[in-house]
Design an enzyme around this catalytic site. Structure first.
Site, short mmCIF file in Angstrom:
data_model
loop_
_atom_site.label_atom_id
_atom_site.label_comp_id
_atom_site.label_asym_id
_atom_site.label_seq_id
_atom_site.Cartn_x
_atom_site.Cartn_y
_atom_site.Cartn_z
N CYS A 111 0.81 -1.23 0.00
CA CYS A 111 0.00 0.00 0.00
C CYS A 111 0.84 1.28 0.00
CB CYS A 111 -0.93 0.02 1.20
SG CYS A 111 -2.10 -1.35 1.24
N HIS A 249 -3.22 7.26 3.86
CA HIS A 249 -3.67 5.98 3.29
C HIS A 249 -5.06 5.68 3.84
CE1 HIS A 249 -3.78 2.06 1.67
NE2 HIS A 249 -3.62 1.42 2.81
N ASN A 279 -10.16 0.57 0.13
CA ASN A 279 -8.70 0.59 0.17
C ASN A 279 -8.17 0.14 -1.20
OD1 ASN A 279 -5.99 0.17 0.58
ND2 ASN A 279 -6.24 -1.11 2.41
O1 UT7 Z 1 -3.87 -1.37 3.89
C1 UT7 Z 1 -3.51 -2.56 4.53
C2 UT7 Z 1 -4.69 -3.49 4.70
N1 UT7 Z 1 -5.73 -2.97 5.59
C3 UT7 Z 1 -5.83 -3.39 6.82
O2 UT7 Z 1 -5.01 -4.14 7.23
C4 UT7 Z 1 -6.96 -2.96 7.72
C5 UT7 Z 1 -6.64 -3.08 9.20
N2 UT7 Z 1 -7.69 -3.66 10.01
C6 UT7 Z 1 -8.95 -3.21 10.04
O3 UT7 Z 1 -9.29 -2.27 9.36
C7 UT7 Z 1 -9.96 -3.87 10.97
O4 UT7 Z 1 -9.27 -4.70 11.88
C8 UT7 Z 1 -11.02 -4.70 10.19
C9 UT7 Z 1 -11.97 -3.76 9.45
C10 UT7 Z 1 -10.36 -5.64 9.23
C11 UT7 Z 1 -11.86 -5.53 11.16
O5 UT7 Z 1 -12.48 -4.68 12.13
P1 UT7 Z 1 -12.48 -5.11 13.66
O6 UT7 Z 1 -13.27 -4.10 14.38
O7 UT7 Z 1 -11.04 -5.30 14.05
O8 UT7 Z 1 -13.30 -6.46 13.62
P2 UT7 Z 1 -12.83 -7.90 14.12
O9 UT7 Z 1 -11.77 -8.44 13.24
O10 UT7 Z 1 -12.57 -7.81 15.58
O11 UT7 Z 1 -14.16 -8.73 13.89
C12 UT7 Z 1 -15.31 -8.51 14.69
C13 UT7 Z 1 -16.40 -9.50 14.26
C14 UT7 Z 1 -15.93 -10.93 14.20
O12 UT7 Z 1 -16.98 -11.74 14.65
P3 UT7 Z 1 -16.97 -12.36 16.14
O13 UT7 Z 1 -15.73 -13.19 16.20
O14 UT7 Z 1 -16.91 -11.17 17.06
O15 UT7 Z 1 -18.24 -13.13 16.21
C15 UT7 Z 1 -15.75 -11.18 12.71
O16 UT7 Z 1 -15.93 -12.52 12.34
O17 UT7 Z 1 -16.87 -9.17 12.95
C16 UT7 Z 1 -16.82 -10.33 12.12
N3 UT7 Z 1 -16.57 -9.92 10.75
C17 UT7 Z 1 -17.55 -9.54 9.91
N4 UT7 Z 1 -18.88 -9.46 10.05
C18 UT7 Z 1 -19.60 -9.02 9.01
C19 UT7 Z 1 -15.39 -9.81 10.11
N5 UT7 Z 1 -15.56 -9.37 8.85
C20 UT7 Z 1 -16.90 -9.19 8.70
C21 UT7 Z 1 -17.72 -8.75 7.64
N6 UT7 Z 1 -19.05 -8.67 7.84
N7 UT7 Z 1 -17.22 -8.38 6.44
#
Ligand code: UT7
Length: 380
Positions: A111, A249, A279
């Protein structure tokens, strides 16, 4: 002393829009989840190759700078998406532009590729190695996305933008930068199968899988971008309140808010495109910069802070002084051909192609072709 002013800018966004509701037709996700966790509402899906997007963006940036392609001395293709690995993609852009005097190199820091490319090219202009350069940030992620993995497939989109830099004795362009890499966290974002499995003009050879630890990346990215921003401001002797605009970014609205507020800059000074394009990896910062100029948010002499991170985990923050001109010298007519399909139809074809490619590779059959023959860019 020689500096490298930004004299041209231009974007190329594929026209097909994939909404959160489109994603929820085949994924267990919702518009509400994606919007609240990321700030994203929609992203673009390309029907053309990365080289074609790059060529249109470069033509627009060159027209904006009033520079003929034959005058360009360097092309930097910043990306982790290549239509083919060998020969490199920058040489494909050189050929399409007719920029026969230009050196051509690819640069991949995921990125952050555009910003690392801006550093490399600025260094070459300042050393006198070249007098002008086109730096492209482009990404064609949709063909190698693991569309059935909701943890990542809702986050990314395709797109491209480019800037032109030219030697000047005015203190403009990149005033300073902080570059770094947390290699101990490189396992948190890995695409398996890319390059070996997907390459060459849209031919899909097999499956791709993403290792992606979103929470770990989130924490590391926020910390690294805050450190890098503080470092570059200190190096340049600039206080946070003197920054006119932040063009970060755009991986997640919550990451941007954390970085900017902890750097001591109000959110009103931030250019946001994450809601419209998601992104786009290396394309994200130059697209946001190009749109910020078009919207009048970049003024003559503006001080612009650009923090970013990507797989590796690479990170950086650049401080740029804009020049006197905020309007294009001329406008290119280059444009993409219309898309024959909707974004959702295209994603469905990619998903079907992956399943088919896996079956075919087992049976020793031919790979699937995702792009038809080069559709051709219209105009110059
Ligand atoms: O540019 C480089 C690449 N970009 C990144 O690396 C982005 C960095 N990370 C992030 O932006 C965030 O960590 C995410 C947007 C990826 C995830 O957000 P989060 O608030 O950290 O969510 P999480 O990973 O803690 O997931 C929370 C819940 C989980 O369910 P449980 O285990 O709490 O039941 C996930 O399985 O949300 C679930 N989940 C989803 N639900 C609906 C994960 N993806 C999705 C989805 N739709 N697309």
């Amino acid at each position: 002393m020689t500096y490298a002013a930004i004299t041209g800018w231009g974007a190329c966004l594929p026209p097909s829009v994939l909404s959160n509701d489109d994603l929820s037709t085949f994924l267990d996700t919702t518009d509400e989840w994606i919007t609240t966790r990321t700030g994203m509402k929609e992203r673009r899906i390309s029907h053309v190759s990365a080289t074609e997007m790059a060529t249109v963006a470069a033509r627009r940036a060159l027209a904006c700078a009033g520079l003929d392609p034959s005058e360009v001395e360097l092309i930097v293709y910043g990306s982790c998406s290549n239509d083919e690995q060998v020969p490199n993609s920058a040489s494909g852009v050189q050929a399409a532009l007719g920029a026969t005097r230009a050196a051509a190199m690819d640069l991949n820091t995921a990125c952050t590729s555009f910003l690392y490319g801006l550093s490399a090219a600025t260094g070459m202009v300042r050393s006198g190695a070249v007098k002008s350069a086109v730096i492209i940030g482009v990404e064609l992620i949709s063909p190698y996305m693991d569309w059935d993995n909701r943890n990542v497939s809702v986050l990314f989109g395709d797109g491209c933008a480019a800037v032109v830099i030219q030697a000047t004795d005015q203190p403009e362009g990149v005033l300073g930068e902080q570059l770094g890499c947390i290699a101990g966290a490189r396992h948190t974002l890995r695409v398996r199968g890319i390059g070996g499995a997907y390459a060459n003009h849209g031919v899909l050879f097999g499956d791709t899988q993403w290792d992606f630890d979103g929470q770990e990346i989130f924490k590391r990215a926020v910390h690294a971008m805050i450190q890098a921003s503080a470092s570059v401001l200190a190096k340049c002797g600039v206080r946070p309140e003197e920054v006119d605009l932040v063009v970060p970014h755009q991986a997640n609205l919550r990451i941007i808010e954390a970085v900017v507020t902890r750097t001591g800059i109000p959110m009103e000074k931030v250019m946001l495109t994450v809601q419209r394009y998601g992104n786009m990896s290396a394309a994200t910062v130059p697209v946001a910069l190009t749109e910020a100029v078009a919207e009048g948010r970049v003024r003559p002499g503006s001080l612009i802070l650009m923090p970013a991170f990507g797989a590796g985990l690479t990170y950086c923050a650049h401080l740029v002084r804009w020049g006197a001109r905020v309007t294009p010298l001329s406008v290119s007519e280059a444009t993409l051909p219309p898309s024959p399909t909707t974004a959702l139809e295209r994603v469905m074809a990619i998903r079907a192609g992956k399943v088919g490619a896996m079956a075919r590779s087992g049976a020793g059959l031919q790979p699937a072709r995702l792009f038809s023959a080069q559709e051709g860019i219209v105009g110059r």
